[in-house]
Scaffold this motif. Structure first.
Motif, short mmCIF file in Angstrom:
data_model
loop_
_atom_site.label_atom_id
_atom_site.label_comp_id
_atom_site.label_asym_id
_atom_site.label_seq_id
_atom_site.Cartn_x
_atom_site.Cartn_y
_atom_site.Cartn_z
N THR A 1 0.70 -1.26 -0.07
CA THR A 1 -0.01 -0.25 -0.15
C THR A 1 0.85 1.21 -0.06
N LEU A 2 0.18 2.37 -0.60
CA LEU A 2 0.89 3.68 -0.22
C LEU A 2 -0.30 4.54 0.30
N LYS A 3 0.24 5.32 1.42
CA LYS A 3 -0.71 6.00 2.01
C LYS A 3 -0.25 7.61 2.36
N LEU A 4 -1.51 8.59 2.09
CA LEU A 4 -1.04 10.03 2.29
C LEU A 4 -1.57 10.35 3.84
N TRP A 5 -0.82 11.00 4.62
CA TRP A 5 -1.37 11.44 5.90
C TRP A 5 -1.14 13.04 5.89
N ASP A 6 -1.98 13.63 6.75
CA ASP A 6 -1.91 14.99 7.31
C ASP A 6 -1.73 15.00 8.67
N ILE A 7 -0.42 15.26 9.18
CA ILE A 7 -0.14 15.36 10.38
C ILE A 7 -1.30 16.12 11.49
N ARG A 8 -1.79 17.20 10.93
CA ARG A 8 -2.76 17.93 11.72
C ARG A 8 -3.92 17.07 12.07
N LYS A 9 -4.17 16.16 11.17
CA LYS A 9 -5.32 15.25 11.67
C LYS A 9 -4.88 13.80 11.58
N PHE A 10 -4.07 13.45 12.64
CA PHE A 10 -3.33 12.42 12.24
C PHE A 10 -4.14 11.18 13.03
N THR A 11 -5.45 10.90 12.31
CA THR A 11 -6.39 9.81 12.71
C THR A 11 -6.42 8.81 11.66
N LYS A 12 -6.56 9.07 10.32
CA LYS A 12 -6.57 8.45 9.55
C LYS A 12 -6.17 9.13 8.29
N PRO A 13 -5.84 8.26 7.26
CA PRO A 13 -5.11 8.59 6.03
C PRO A 13 -6.07 9.51 5.20
N LEU A 14 -5.45 10.66 4.52
CA LEU A 14 -6.14 11.16 3.60
C LEU A 14 -6.74 10.25 2.28
N ALA A 15 -5.45 9.60 1.82
CA ALA A 15 -6.05 8.41 0.75
C ALA A 15 -5.05 7.56 0.89
N SER A 16 -5.44 6.53 -0.03
CA SER A 16 -4.65 5.26 -0.03
C SER A 16 -4.67 4.58 -1.19
#
Length: 597
Positions: free
Chosen positions: A344-359
């Motif tokens: 997998t490849l995942k994209l995160w926003d550390i300001r909302k570090f609860t779930k990935p933005l996209a995967s």
């Protein structure tokens, strides 16, 4: 008649119009060399992005015919004659006009994938890759335990590295990183000690190894297990970090090799409380450190501390047991991309570090070194995919940053793609593959220098004797005194005479045998036969009665006394012997009992 007309008339008559040697025009040859690296139509993706938002032309027969006509126009060169009106022309201006009509722009949005050059020198997977800030040199490391240094400006069309080195014997290379100034680079192998080299490949320092008998990792001076990665601080050229299988991230001062500056001991929820740190990265502003672990968790610390607990943690970011092979920050310092061995490849926003933005899923990954990287314009994310042996080529996938929608899928090489790097200054993409080759993708219209300089440079001509033996190992080795012209020809010396001279100690200058000392005949010890026979023959000395052995010589001693009798001749002429050899009755009974048995 004007001066310009006079020079034209001189040129028409074949007379020299200047001094010195006339420079050769190699533009046509250089263009042919670049055309040889053009990717085949089947390899070029059918769709792609450009600055105008359109797509690339598909590989239909009509488009292929148009491309062939454009190539013919590009290579159409008129040879200069003796006339004044003859001149060399090429199709470069026509290409520029066609590109303007199609809407292409020489900006950074255009993917430089129209041409491809192959650099083959590693024997196994290229697992590490780094380019200096200027884009003139790059380093590669492989699972063959070697590090190769390449110089774009120093290479010719043979595309060979200028130096090869083995940082740690028998340890595959996991990561290579050039400093921000490009004058040094770090090498992290599966040993526990990171090494620092200058840009020419000369070792500067080897950093200390920790004590494996200390349980608390915060009290060791260095790593105690295999390294997994290394990164330079984006602004402080003396600071770098390393990660290891010993569940720590260590912050080092480049000038202090005896101990680290800080230790980040990672605590996991797995049994034992430890986990392997498989990937690390600095944020572009240098304020954050992120680490990916084998337990599938992402942890973020402030680079200024404290390091007792991470400031942010995302448990289960990837599948537990599937290592996070790469983490990378975007230039905005808040967007984080991660690549895992769970495909997998995942994209995160550390300001909302609860779930990935996209995967993105279905991206096969067989290597713990497979990385993810952002494009120089921060619009795309690149990563490689793995394939089994002889099951097709590996692919480099390009995704949109915001949605992870796949934009391009480029076949690179004939095996898995482990490392991908897009350098913004030269606008070229370098990929390391599983067969040991380094693939450099570029576009002559938007790429600058780099591999373009090397592919057009002709190799130096070598001598005839050098061309005869392409490999140094195939060269014959000649010892001068083995040649017939150096042999001494002594008449009348036959075989028998030489053997006789060997037996003569004076003529053969045989050294004298030692008169005294251990051994016999100048030899110390025994040969194999004597050793075997000595072990076979039984020594019976222990079975003999010492009293009987002494009394055996009594008659000889009485007839010719030499030692004891002369000493007692005056005061005890008649010897007095003990009636019993036993000191008490119990000893006599034990002796009698043994005899009966």
């Amino acid at each position: 008649m004007s001066g310009e007309t006079d020079w034209d008339l001189w040129a028409a008559m074949g007379l020299p119009t200047g001094f010195g040697k006339k420079a050769k025009d190699n533009s046509a040859r250089d263009q042919r060399a670049i055309e040889e690296t053009r990717r085949a139509p089947a390899d070029v993706p059918k769709t792609g992005t450009n600055s105008g938002g359109g797509s690339r032309k598909g590989t239909t027969p009509a488009n292929v015919a148009e491309d062939e006509e454009e190539k013919e126009e590009d290579s159409d060169v008129k040879v200069a004659g003796t006339g004044a009106d003859d001149e060399i022309t090429s199709g470069s201006e026509e290409e520029d006009e066609e590109d303007e009509e199609e809407g292409y722009d020489d900006g950074a949005d255009r993917l430089p994938i129209s041409h491809q050059a192959t650099l083959k020198d590693h024997m196994k997977t290229v697992s590490a890759l780094s380019i200096d800030a200027a884009g003139s040199r790059f380093a590669t490391g492989g699972r063959d335990c070697m590090v190769k240094l390449w110089d774009f400006n120093g290479m010719d069309a043979s595309l060979r590295p200028f130096r090869s080195l083995e940082p740690s014997s028998g340890n595959p290379v996991r990561d290579v990183q050039f400093s921000m100034s490009g004058d040094q680079f770090l090498v992290a192998s599966t040993s526990s000690q990171v090494k620092l080299y200058d840009r020419d490949g000369l070792e500067i320092a080897e950093y200390v190894k920790g004590d494996p008998y200390i349980r608390d990792m915060r009290h060791t001076k260095g790593h105690i297990a295999a390294l997994t990665g290394c990164r330079w601080h984006p602004h402080d050229k003396k600071t770098f970090i390393t990660s290891s299988l010993d569940s720590t991230i260590r912050i080092w001062d480049a000038e202090t090799k005896r101990t680290q500056k800080q230790v980040i001991a990672v605590k996991s929820k797995l049994p034992g409380g430890r986990t392997a740190i498989t990937s690390i990265a600095f944020s572009p502003d240098g304020k954050l450190i992120v680490g990916g672990a084998a337990d599938g968790a992402l942890r973020i610390w402030k680079s200024s501390g404290p390091f007792l607990q991470p400031s942010q943690t995302m448990e289960g970011a990837h599948m537990s047991g599937a290592a996070i092979s790469s983490v990378a920050f975007s230039v905005d310092n808040v967007t984080l991309a991660t690549r895992g061995m769970d495909d997998t490849l995942k994209l995160w926003d550390i300001r909302k570090f609860t779930k990935p933005l996209a995967s993105a899923t279905g991206l096969l990954n067989f290597f713990e070194e497979t990385n993810v990287t952002f494009s120089p314009n921060d619009r795309y994310i690149l990563t490689g995919t793995s394939v089994k042996k002889d099951e097709g080529p590996g692919k480099m996938c390009v995704f949109e940053k915001q949605t992870l929608k796949k934009v391009e899928e480029v076949e690179v090489g004939r095996s898995s793609v482990a490392r991908v790097l897009w350098h913004g200054r030269i606008n070229q993409i370098v990929a390391g593959t599983g067969d040991g080759s380094v693939q450099v993708l570029y576009d002559p219209k938007v790429s600058l220098a780099g591999i373009k300089v090397a592919v057009v440079k002709q190799p130096k001509r070598r001598g005839m004797d050098v061309d005869l033996y392409t490999d140094d190992a195939a060269r014959p080795i000649i010892t001068p005194h083995a040649l017939p012209m150096f042999k001494e020809d002594i008449p009348g010396t036959g075989k028998r005479k030489r053997e006789k001279m060997r037996t003569d100690p004076m003529k053969s200058k045989k050294p004298d045998m030692p008169i005294t000392g251990p051994g016999r005949g100048g030899k110390v010890g025994t040969n194999l036969t004597q050793h075997i026979m000595r072990s076979k023959l039984k020594n019976t000395m222990r079975d003999e009665d010492p009293r009987e052995a002494i009394l055996r010589h009594a008659e000889e001693a009485a007839a010719d006394p030499y030692w004891v009798a002369p000493a007692y001749k005056k005061n005890q002429p008649k010897p007095v012997l003990a009636e019993s050899v036993f000191e008490d009755e119990e000893e006599a009974l034990r002796s009698e009992k043994k005899r009966r048995q």
